[in-house]
Design an enzyme around this catalytic site. Sequence first.
Site: not given
Length: 330
Positions: A32, A105, A133, A137, A188, A252, A277
């Site tokens: 963008h 991920k 790790g 963020a 995970k 999340r 998400l």
Amino acid sequence: MKIAIIGAGAWGTAIAMLLARNNYRVTLYTRHSAHTQEINQLHTNKKYLPNIILPNIIKATSNFSDIVDHEIIIIVTPSDQVRATIENLKQHSISNNAIIGIASKGLDHNQSKLLSDVVKDYLANNPLFIIAGPNLANEVAQGLPCALTIAAIQKEVQFNISTLFHSTNVITSTTEDIITIQVASAFKNIIAIIAGIIIAKQYGQNCKASIITQGIKEIVAFARAAGSTNPDISQFGVIGDLILTSYAITSRNTKFGYDLGQHEYYTNLINNTNPNLIEGIKAAKILYPLTVKQNLNCHIIDCAYSILHNGSKISYAIECMLKKINHETK
């Protein structure tokens, strides 16, 4: 050294900041143009990292051709965009010497492969590393202490990439086991969803810890089936990432699991959920048939799949999972 990061979301930008703090110039690719202008002119990324000022040596571009001559290219897109990104790099004829990093991920959505295998399909001659790790963020962007695992088959790549990131505030570890770290990154988020449900349904912290322990067993079993001879679970990017994702309420997937646990069916929440998400939703759909095919007893995956993709009642699915785990340990 020219370093590019494809994906200017929270994690991609945080990785760029780690490198910039070590005085490496980084090019952030975003599709963008408005995003590019914000990063270059205001030195902010308000959508993903509000209240964070980016170092001036981070530059953004929306022109893919600007990054293809870089010596290190780190992919930090959602997992379902990795294949298209690799195809794009291939079409731009990047150098065989360019080192490709994967910080995304999950698994490939087209063929249910490890993301490293997707890279090999298109860029077989390029050195490859995986980076992961236990990192939120926003904390990384603030400069708080953090840890990273660099997984690469070649020792030289392990050392060189680890050196780029290492600092007084950044602990780095290395491993040759590129399989387990990727399996853990997919598992995970599913484990975190179930852990969130466990707390919402008031099964308690003891039960949650037991589920996370069971999750480690399932990661090891799947990693072995995927070709890891000695799964290296002690790494920051494996057990560390799993613990953080499952216990941080700002995660999340954990928050989604907690919200889900307030209901009895996923359909009660589906209209308020963006599955793009919540990586665990997609990961469960990909992993479940793979665990069945390999005849693996991955009870957490079974439970998540039944809730998210088969319409099972949440309380019933959780009880079935706990009974299976209990029976297996006798």
